[in-house]
Each structure stands twice: as C-alpha cells, then as structure tokens.
Design an enzyme around this catalytic site. Structure first.
Site, PDB file in Angstrom:
ATOM      1  N   ASP A  69       0.797  -0.859  -0.017  1.00  0.00           N
ATOM      2  CA  ASP A  69       0.127   0.093  -0.003  1.00  0.00           C
ATOM      3  C   ASP A  69       0.931   1.246  -0.052  1.00  0.00           C
ATOM      4  OD1 ASP A  69      -2.786   1.469   0.408  1.00  0.00           O
ATOM      5  OD2 ASP A  69      -1.625   1.927   2.103  1.00  0.00           O
ATOM      6  N   THR A 102      -2.399   6.197  -4.130  1.00  0.00           N
ATOM      7  CA  THR A 102      -1.428   6.746  -3.645  1.00  0.00           C
ATOM      8  C   THR A 102      -0.104   6.323  -4.545  1.00  0.00           C
ATOM      9  OG1 THR A 102      -1.467   4.998  -1.904  1.00  0.00           O
ATOM     10  CG2 THR A 102      -1.852   7.341  -1.157  1.00  0.00           C
ATOM     11  N   THR A 103       0.061   5.083  -4.642  1.00  0.00           N
ATOM     12  CA  THR A 103       1.409   4.596  -5.556  1.00  0.00           C
ATOM     13  C   THR A 103       1.326   5.357  -6.863  1.00  0.00           C
ATOM     14  OG1 THR A 103       0.793   2.375  -4.575  1.00  0.00           O
ATOM     15  CG2 THR A 103       2.487   2.550  -5.946  1.00  0.00           C
ATOM     16  N   ASP A 401      -9.274   0.774   1.972  1.00  0.00           N
ATOM     17  CA  ASP A 401      -9.312   1.170   0.418  1.00  0.00           C
ATOM     18  C   ASP A 401     -10.596   0.636  -0.136  1.00  0.00           C
ATOM     19  OD1 ASP A 401      -6.660   1.740   1.078  1.00  0.00           O
ATOM     20  OD2 ASP A 401      -5.810   0.704  -0.558  1.00  0.00           O
TER      21      ASP A 401
HETATM   22  P1  ADP Z   1      -2.512   2.692  -5.932  1.00  0.00           P
HETATM   23  O1  ADP Z   1      -2.065   2.800  -4.604  1.00  0.00           O
HETATM   24  O2  ADP Z   1      -2.147   3.609  -7.027  1.00  0.00           O
HETATM   25  O3  ADP Z   1      -4.026   2.473  -5.852  1.00  0.00           O
HETATM   26  P2  ADP Z   1      -2.515  -0.067  -6.756  1.00  0.00           P
HETATM   27  O4  ADP Z   1      -1.451  -1.048  -6.390  1.00  0.00           O
HETATM   28  O5  ADP Z   1      -3.816  -0.456  -6.129  1.00  0.00           O
HETATM   29  O6  ADP Z   1      -1.834   1.480  -6.758  1.00  0.00           O
HETATM   30  O7  ADP Z   1      -2.744  -0.429  -8.344  1.00  0.00           O
HETATM   31  C1  ADP Z   1      -3.582   0.451  -9.160  1.00  0.00           C
HETATM   32  C2  ADP Z   1      -3.531   0.295 -10.587  1.00  0.00           C
HETATM   33  O8  ADP Z   1      -3.519  -1.028 -10.836  1.00  0.00           O
HETATM   34  C3  ADP Z   1      -4.581   0.884 -11.318  1.00  0.00           C
HETATM   35  O9  ADP Z   1      -4.097   1.684 -12.480  1.00  0.00           O
HETATM   36  C4  ADP Z   1      -5.602  -0.078 -11.846  1.00  0.00           C
HETATM   37  O10 ADP Z   1      -6.244   0.196 -12.646  1.00  0.00           O
HETATM   38  C5  ADP Z   1      -4.634  -1.215 -12.007  1.00  0.00           C
HETATM   39  N1  ADP Z   1      -5.425  -2.620 -11.962  1.00  0.00           N
HETATM   40  C6  ADP Z   1      -5.928  -3.011 -10.827  1.00  0.00           C
HETATM   41  N2  ADP Z   1      -6.363  -4.407 -11.207  1.00  0.00           N
HETATM   42  C7  ADP Z   1      -5.741  -4.586 -12.436  1.00  0.00           C
HETATM   43  C8  ADP Z   1      -5.888  -5.636 -13.429  1.00  0.00           C
HETATM   44  N3  ADP Z   1      -6.395  -6.911 -12.962  1.00  0.00           N
HETATM   45  N4  ADP Z   1      -5.407  -5.704 -14.418  1.00  0.00           N
HETATM   46  C9  ADP Z   1      -4.708  -4.597 -15.006  1.00  0.00           C
HETATM   47  N5  ADP Z   1      -4.610  -3.363 -14.078  1.00  0.00           N
HETATM   48  C10 ADP Z   1      -5.035  -3.380 -12.853  1.00  0.00           C
HETATM   49 MG    MG Z   2      -5.168   0.881  -5.233  1.00  0.00          MG
END
Ligand code: ADP
Ligand code: MG
Length: 554
Positions: A69, A102-103, A401
C-alpha cells in the site's frame, strides 16, 4: 554547493546564515530535489498494480510492516530529504482525500520530474515546464470527465466491482476471502450511506468501525449491524445477554467523584466512618436507581464504574461495560439512536438507544461485547479475523481502501477503465491538444502525456510483458477507438476492453491522482534554493539530555 557565511564586503565578512548551514542553489538544488523525489518514486514503482511486490519495512523499534500500500510505505519509510518529504505529503493527502491511488500518484510525480529533467537539459526554464504541466492537467481532468462512464451509486454490482478492483492488488485479493470482504464492505456501505439532495450518497468511512481479533481466518470476518466493543461485561453477576436492549450511553463516571484538591476530614469515631461509607453507597444506589427508573437494561460508560455501583447494577439485571473509547461512544450514538448523557441526573427515557441484542461473546481467546440488530443503524462494525497481527493490519488497510473506493463512487458515480487504459487515452488526447501550442510549452504537454504512459508501462512490466511493445499496441488500439483497451496484468496480455474484466477505477480517484502528482512535481520544480540549518550539535544535545534526566524527577 557553496559554503554559507558570506562574502567579504570591503574586507568585513557579512554573515547572514548561521554557522554550519548548508546552502544549495539554482540548478544544483533543482537536480538534487528531482533526484530525491525520483528515488522515492522508484521504490514505489514495483508495488503498483495487482502483481505489485511488497515492501518489508522495519522501524527503529524493530517492528515489521509488510505491505504494498503506497500510503503505508511512504508513511513508514521515515524519509529524510526535504523534496522526497514533499512527495510523502502528497501521498498522505491523496490517501486522506480519496483513500486510493497513492502509489500511482507518487510514481506519476516522479515520472513527471524525470521528464522535466529532460526539458531542463534542453535549457527550458522551469516556469515554462510548470505552465505546460498545468495546462496538460486542466485538459486531462476535462477529458476524464468526458471519457468516464456514469453508473448508479446504489447498484450493488457496480459497488462490488469497484471494491474488488481496489482489493485485487492487496494480499487478500483472491478467491473466497476477497468475495467475502467485498460483500461485507458493500453491505456496510449501503447500510450507513446517507442520500444527498443531488442524487448521490454520502458515505463517511469512519462510520464503519473496523475491529480486529486474532484467530480463525479472514473468511470468517463478519459484519455486525451495530457496534462490537473490545471489552467485557464488568461484573460476573450481570447478565451476559440482554434482548431488546435499552441502552444508556454515559460519558461521566458511575462513581462518587473524589474532590480535585486533597481534603482532610477528621474522623473521630467508627460511627462516622460507617456513616461516611453509607452515604457513598447511598449516592451510588441513587444513580443506579435512576438508570433503572428510565427503563434501561444496558449501560455503556466511557469512564469508570465503581465496584459498589457494579453490584447494584448486577442486582437489577443491568449489563454494563466501562471505559469505552470516545470514538466508540459516538459510533454507538449513531448505531443505536441513543444520546450520550453527561450527567445521570439529566437522564431521560428519550436518551436511550436501542438494539435487538447486547451480548458478550468469546471471540478467539478474548471476550467482546456485541451490540447488534440496531434499527436503521448509522454506524456498523466489520469484525476482522485472521491468523496474525500483520495479516489483520493489512486486511484493515484493504478494507479501508475498498470502503474508500465505494465512497468515491457514491460521491461521484462515474468510472473509468483501469489497467492503464485511461492513461493511454488521456495521453493520446493530450498529444492532440498540444498541437495548439507552440514550441516549449508544447514539449511540456507532450512530456506530461509521456509520463502518463508510464503507468501502463509499469503494469505491463509486472505482467511480464515488454513495456514499450505494450504501449505501442495500446496506442494503436486507442487510436482505433478502443477507449477501454488496457493491460490485463493477471493474464499477461493486452485487452481490448478492461471494463469486461471489471478492472475499473472511480473517476474521482484518477482525477485526484493527476492533481496530486502535478502539484507535487510543480512544487519541486519551483524550488531553486535549499537552505538547510545545521543539525543540532551532538555535544549540545547530550548536555540537554543530561539536564532533562536531572529534572525528570522533579
Ligand atoms: P494505487 O496505490 O495507486 O491504488 P494499486 O497497487 O492499487 O496502486 O494499483 C492500481 C493500478 O492497478 C490502477 O491503475 C488499476 O487500474 C490497476 N489494476 C488493478 N487491477 C488490475 C488488473 N486486474 N489488471 C490490470 N490493471 C489493474
Ligand atoms: Mg489501489
């Protein structure tokens, strides 16, 4: 880097800064800041998306956190460099504002700075870059609104999809556990959300209480339509189960208050002691009688309950819990419809809360008090179960989240497709838009577009695809009108329609990501001078500590 102090003016040195101050100016300062911010972004890069890796963070006490996270990583990292700290602040703000993304925000800010560096190399002034980035941001926000799909904010299916999308990159993001958590989050959100005049819903994530208890596993997590307190019933003689509970919420102690100042009473005979004690007992009995007289059968108290009062309560068959947190008292108000009372004298029947059942139950090795079956509760509890603290903590963050994602959709019922789809689309539209501008500004807008494409690139990388290849393919698809084409990270291929896979994000989150990232990047680009005071000298510090030790006991 130049030393502080001053230049000799007519032979007299002019000292402006304190001795030991470090000063870095101009391009050096800018480069140093960009470098620091990029390093931080680099750390987070590999944690992005459903195949993102975890970080293990060990704090100065040796406590371990394992997470992917973004917000948690930067919070726990104890970043030192001022520019990197700016990014940390952005991540925190992003987290507080929308609870997700956030990431992405930190990585995007780092990439924007990396691209800006390329422009700086071509002797483009930071202010022009900043202007270009701001224009690009404005356009991108506009285009998100155009590209977004409208949804129904109370549609269970949409909400589940959104919650699942937020959970998928977490540890719990698989199989029955995820389904269970998703289901509970949606149910909890629908229970406590309040309708707004404009057709949206307001969900306060704080109204969903998250309680953690070691034991069993995450699948055994439950939703309680009421509140769960990590407390026991105070007295063994009290009932452990009260149906049709009428609840008093107290924030004053059920004790005879001791005077604040030390008072001296001269007692000369045993009789007097007896009378004194009797008087105290009488007062306590009156308090309990008052509680019973309004028809209450449960007392939840924020402060202490005297042993004698406990005894009287038990005799009347009233269940009581003491030393409950203020935040829980407020949630109890919302859940039971009762009112917190500060003085027993003012207690009336109207102040009572209601619950179908109040019961002490054994959860794992501990006892907890469940206040459930509340009518139309405005606050509910998710009781997380799990093998160890680390798992529970990560599960708590995940639930947070998921709830945030649901809140975002309820607030602004619009979604965009994930997996880098929206980023590719925005990049394409920005490139088109940049043609209206000339020279350097156009370059800055193009760089902004390039930075956006970094997100699908990273996702492709974590999926084992060639990043450049993936982006080229996606660009082609988008130029042919496949608005939702993105990277299917879990299967390692390019997908024409991410919405079919239910990889969707709230438009609100994406907009906030762009705002936060641009804000951070431009803030760092604006700095051309770092003036850092010298750290306090060791000797002086030691002396201060000694002084402190000396005075500690007074
Ligand atoms: P953040 O902290 O930015 O929310 P995450 O680790 O939750 O980071 O990643 C979010 C990103 O991953 C988003 O761009 C989302 O669209 C993408 N994402 C989530 N699930 C999938 C999936 N199954 N396939 C492709 N991209 C995905
Ligand atoms: Mg996320």
């Amino acid at each position: 880097m130049s030393a502080p102090g001053g230049a000799p003016v007519y032979g007299i040195p002019v000292l402006i800064l304190k001795e030991g101050t470090q000063r870095t100016t101009g391009r050096d300062a800018l480069r140093a800041n960009i470098m620091a911010a990029r390093i931080l972004a680099e750390v987070l890069r590999t944690s992005l998306g459903p195949r993102g890796l975890d970080k293990m963070l060990v704090d100065s006490f040796g406590d371990i956190t394992v997470t992917n996270d973004g917000a948690t990583i930067v919070k726990e990292m104890e970043v030192q460099h001022p520019a990197a700290k700016l990014l940390v602040e952005v991540a925190k703000a992003q987290d507080a504002e929308v609870g997700d993304g956030t990431t992405t925000a930190v990585v995007l800010a780092g990439t924007l700075l990396e691209k800006a560096e390329a422009l700086l190399d071509q002797n483009i002034h930071p202010t022009i870059i900043i202007e270009g980035y701001k224009k690009a941001l404005a356009k991108a926000l506009e285009e998100i609104d155009k590209a977004a799909i409208k949804v129904d904010p109370k549609d269970k299916e949409i909400l589940s999809k959104i919650a699942r999308s937020a959970l998928i990159s977490k540890h719990i993001g698989s199989g029955p556990t995820m389904n269970r958590i998703t289901e509970l989050c949606v149910e909890a959100a629908l229970t406590v959300a309040e309708p707004q005049p404009n057709g949206t819903y307001k969900l306060d994530v704080g109204d969903v209480k998250i309680e953690k208890k070691k034991g069993e596993s995450l699948v055994d997590t439950i939703l309680v339509k009421g509140i769960v307190l990590d407390k026991e019933v105070v007295h063994p003689g009290m009932p452990k189960r009260v149906e049709k509970a009428k609840i008093v919420l107290l924030d004053c102690p059920l004790e005879v208050e001791k005077p604040e100042i030390t008072a001296k009473i001269n007692i000369t005979s045993p009789e007097q002691i007896k009378r004194f004690l009797e008087e105290e007992t009488k007062l306590l009995k009156e308090m309990v009688d008052k509680i019973a007289s309004v028809g209450a059968n449960v007392v939840i108290c924020q402060k202490g309950i005297d042993d004698v009062a406990q005894h009287f309560l038990a005799k009347k068959g009233i269940l009581a819990v003491r030393r409950v947190k203020r935040s829980d008292m407020e949630k109890l108000e919302k859940a039971t419809g009762g009112k917190i009372v500060s003085s027993i004298r003012d207690l009336t029947e109207k102040d009572l809360g209601y619950a179908e059942l109040v019961e002490e139950r054994k959860v794992g090795t501990d006892k907890m008090v469940f206040i459930e079956g509340c009518k139309n509760p405005r606050s509910v509890t998710i009781l997380l179960r799990g093998a160890n603290d680390m798992e529970l903590d990560e599960a708590e963050r995940s639930v947070h989240d998921a709830l945030s994602a649901i809140r975002n959709i309820m607030k602004e019922p619009k979604i965009v497709s994930g997996g880098g789809a929206i980023e590719i689309e925005l990049a394409m539209r920005l490139r088109e838009h940049s043609k209206q501008f000339k020279g350097k500004e156009q370059m800055a807008i193009e760089k902004f577009a390039e930075a956006l494409e970094e997100i699908p690139m990273i996702l492709a990388e974590t999926a084992g695809l060639d990043p450049m290849d993936a982006v080229v393919k996606l660009r082609t698809l988008h130029s042919k009108g496949h608005l939702h084409a993105g990277v299917n990270v879990l299967e390692g291929k390019i997908e024409e329609d991410m919405t079919k896979l239910n990889v969707i994000d709230p438009a609100l989150v994406k907009k906030q990501v762009l705002k936060s990232a641009t804000e951070a990047a431009t803030a760092i680009l604006k700095i051309d001078d770092i003036i850092a005071a010298a750290p306090p000298k060791k000797e002086k510090k030691k002396k201060e500590e000694e002084e402190f030790e000396k005075f500690k006991y007074y």
